[in-house]
Scaffold this motif. Structure first.
Motif, mmCIF file in Angstrom:
data_model
loop_
_atom_site.group_PDB
_atom_site.id
_atom_site.type_symbol
_atom_site.label_atom_id
_atom_site.label_comp_id
_atom_site.label_asym_id
_atom_site.label_seq_id
_atom_site.Cartn_x
_atom_site.Cartn_y
_atom_site.Cartn_z
ATOM 1 N N VAL A 155 -3.490 6.797 -3.559
ATOM 2 C CA VAL A 155 -3.378 5.551 -2.807
ATOM 3 C C VAL A 155 -3.301 4.425 -3.821
ATOM 4 O O VAL A 155 -4.169 4.298 -4.681
ATOM 5 C CB VAL A 155 -4.585 5.334 -1.866
ATOM 6 C CG1 VAL A 155 -4.466 4.005 -1.143
ATOM 7 C CG2 VAL A 155 -4.707 6.476 -0.874
ATOM 8 N N PHE A 156 -2.244 3.641 -3.721
ATOM 9 C CA PHE A 156 -2.052 2.499 -4.601
ATOM 10 C C PHE A 156 -2.038 1.244 -3.753
ATOM 11 O O PHE A 156 -1.310 1.171 -2.761
ATOM 12 C CB PHE A 156 -0.722 2.596 -5.359
ATOM 13 C CG PHE A 156 -0.612 3.814 -6.225
ATOM 14 C CD1 PHE A 156 -1.146 3.821 -7.502
ATOM 15 C CD2 PHE A 156 0.029 4.949 -5.768
ATOM 16 C CE1 PHE A 156 -1.045 4.941 -8.301
ATOM 17 C CE2 PHE A 156 0.134 6.078 -6.567
ATOM 18 C CZ PHE A 156 -0.399 6.073 -7.834
ATOM 19 N N ILE A 157 -2.834 0.265 -4.117
ATOM 20 C CA ILE A 157 -2.816 -1.037 -3.464
ATOM 21 C C ILE A 157 -2.393 -2.030 -4.532
ATOM 22 O O ILE A 157 -3.092 -2.228 -5.521
ATOM 23 C CB ILE A 157 -4.189 -1.394 -2.871
ATOM 24 C CG1 ILE A 157 -4.594 -0.323 -1.850
ATOM 25 C CG2 ILE A 157 -4.139 -2.780 -2.235
ATOM 26 C CD1 ILE A 157 -5.974 -0.507 -1.275
ATOM 27 N N ILE A 158 -1.235 -2.614 -4.327
ATOM 28 C CA ILE A 158 -0.623 -3.480 -5.330
ATOM 29 C C ILE A 158 -0.505 -4.887 -4.767
ATOM 30 O O ILE A 158 0.035 -5.072 -3.669
ATOM 31 C CB ILE A 158 0.769 -2.945 -5.731
ATOM 32 C CG1 ILE A 158 0.634 -1.516 -6.282
ATOM 33 C CG2 ILE A 158 1.446 -3.873 -6.724
ATOM 34 C CD1 ILE A 158 1.941 -0.804 -6.479
ATOM 35 N N LYS A 192 -0.777 14.054 2.456
ATOM 36 C CA LYS A 192 -1.117 14.033 3.885
ATOM 37 C C LYS A 192 -2.521 13.488 4.153
ATOM 38 O O LYS A 192 -3.200 13.910 5.088
ATOM 39 C CB LYS A 192 -0.953 15.422 4.497
ATOM 40 C CG LYS A 192 0.474 15.918 4.436
ATOM 41 C CD LYS A 192 0.630 17.258 5.094
ATOM 42 C CE LYS A 192 2.080 17.708 4.979
ATOM 43 N NZ LYS A 192 2.310 18.992 5.592
ATOM 44 N N GLY A 193 -2.980 12.556 3.296
ATOM 45 C CA GLY A 193 -4.269 11.918 3.498
ATOM 46 C C GLY A 193 -5.469 12.759 3.119
ATOM 47 O O GLY A 193 -6.598 12.354 3.313
ATOM 48 N N ARG A 194 -5.229 13.924 2.580
ATOM 49 C CA ARG A 194 -6.338 14.805 2.204
ATOM 50 C C ARG A 194 -6.666 14.665 0.723
ATOM 51 O O ARG A 194 -6.113 13.827 0.030
ATOM 52 C CB ARG A 194 -5.965 16.253 2.530
ATOM 53 C CG ARG A 194 -5.911 16.509 4.025
ATOM 54 C CD ARG A 194 -5.599 17.944 4.309
ATOM 55 N NE ARG A 194 -4.210 17.905 4.817
ATOM 56 C CZ ARG A 194 -3.388 18.915 4.788
ATOM 57 N NH1 ARG A 194 -3.747 20.057 4.285
ATOM 58 N NH2 ARG A 194 -2.174 18.799 5.269
ATOM 59 N N ILE A 231 0.869 -1.176 0.000
ATOM 60 C CA ILE A 231 0.000 0.000 0.000
ATOM 61 C C ILE A 231 0.906 1.225 0.000
ATOM 62 O O ILE A 231 1.715 1.405 0.899
ATOM 63 C CB ILE A 231 -0.950 0.011 1.206
ATOM 64 C CG1 ILE A 231 -1.818 -1.252 1.181
ATOM 65 C CG2 ILE A 231 -1.795 1.281 1.212
ATOM 66 C CD1 ILE A 231 -2.663 -1.446 2.405
ATOM 67 N N LEU A 232 0.760 2.043 -1.034
ATOM 68 C CA LEU A 232 1.607 3.221 -1.200
ATOM 69 C C LEU A 232 0.749 4.463 -1.286
ATOM 70 O O LEU A 232 -0.311 4.462 -1.900
ATOM 71 C CB LEU A 232 2.432 3.094 -2.485
ATOM 72 C CG LEU A 232 3.271 1.823 -2.604
ATOM 73 C CD1 LEU A 232 3.662 1.589 -4.045
ATOM 74 C CD2 LEU A 232 4.481 1.938 -1.726
ATOM 75 N N THR A 233 1.214 5.541 -0.673
ATOM 76 C CA THR A 233 0.547 6.833 -0.790
ATOM 77 C C THR A 233 1.601 7.907 -1.034
ATOM 78 O O THR A 233 2.785 7.686 -0.789
ATOM 79 C CB THR A 233 -0.241 7.209 0.489
ATOM 80 O OG1 THR A 233 0.678 7.375 1.563
ATOM 81 C CG2 THR A 233 -1.270 6.161 0.841
ATOM 82 N N ASN A 234 1.158 9.050 -1.503
ATOM 83 C CA ASN A 234 2.104 10.157 -1.666
ATOM 84 C C ASN A 234 2.132 10.978 -0.385
ATOM 85 O O ASN A 234 1.111 11.384 0.145
ATOM 86 C CB ASN A 234 1.766 11.018 -2.884
ATOM 87 C CG ASN A 234 0.419 11.681 -2.789
ATOM 88 O OD1 ASN A 234 -0.539 11.091 -2.307
ATOM 89 N ND2 ASN A 234 0.325 12.905 -3.249
ATOM 90 N N LYS A 235 3.320 11.174 0.139
ATOM 91 C CA LYS A 235 3.511 11.873 1.408
ATOM 92 C C LYS A 235 2.956 13.293 1.372
ATOM 93 O O LYS A 235 2.383 13.769 2.347
ATOM 94 C CB LYS A 235 4.995 11.894 1.758
ATOM 95 C CG LYS A 235 5.302 12.446 3.115
ATOM 96 C CD LYS A 235 6.787 12.315 3.433
ATOM 97 C CE LYS A 235 7.108 12.851 4.799
ATOM 98 N NZ LYS A 235 8.524 12.687 5.120
#
Length: 49
Positions: free
Chosen positions: A25-28, A18-20, A11-15
């Protein structure tokens, strides 16, 4: 052992997001670096950056 019958995901997100709104969000499926890199390379560099 994972609770999903040994299926593991990265599970990857871009820092910067900040969740906004605007956060990626990538789920691989899989956790091997080669698998994750292959999937991320399919995303255009403009979108990745």
């Amino acid at each position: 052992m994972s609770p999903s019958n040994a299926e593991l995901y990265a599970i990857l997100t871009n820092k910067a997001g900040k969740g906004r709104k605007g956060t990626f969000v990538f789920i691989i499926a899989g956790t091997k670096a080669e698998t994750v890199i292959t999937i991320l390379e399919k995303i255009t560099s403009k979108l990745r950056n």
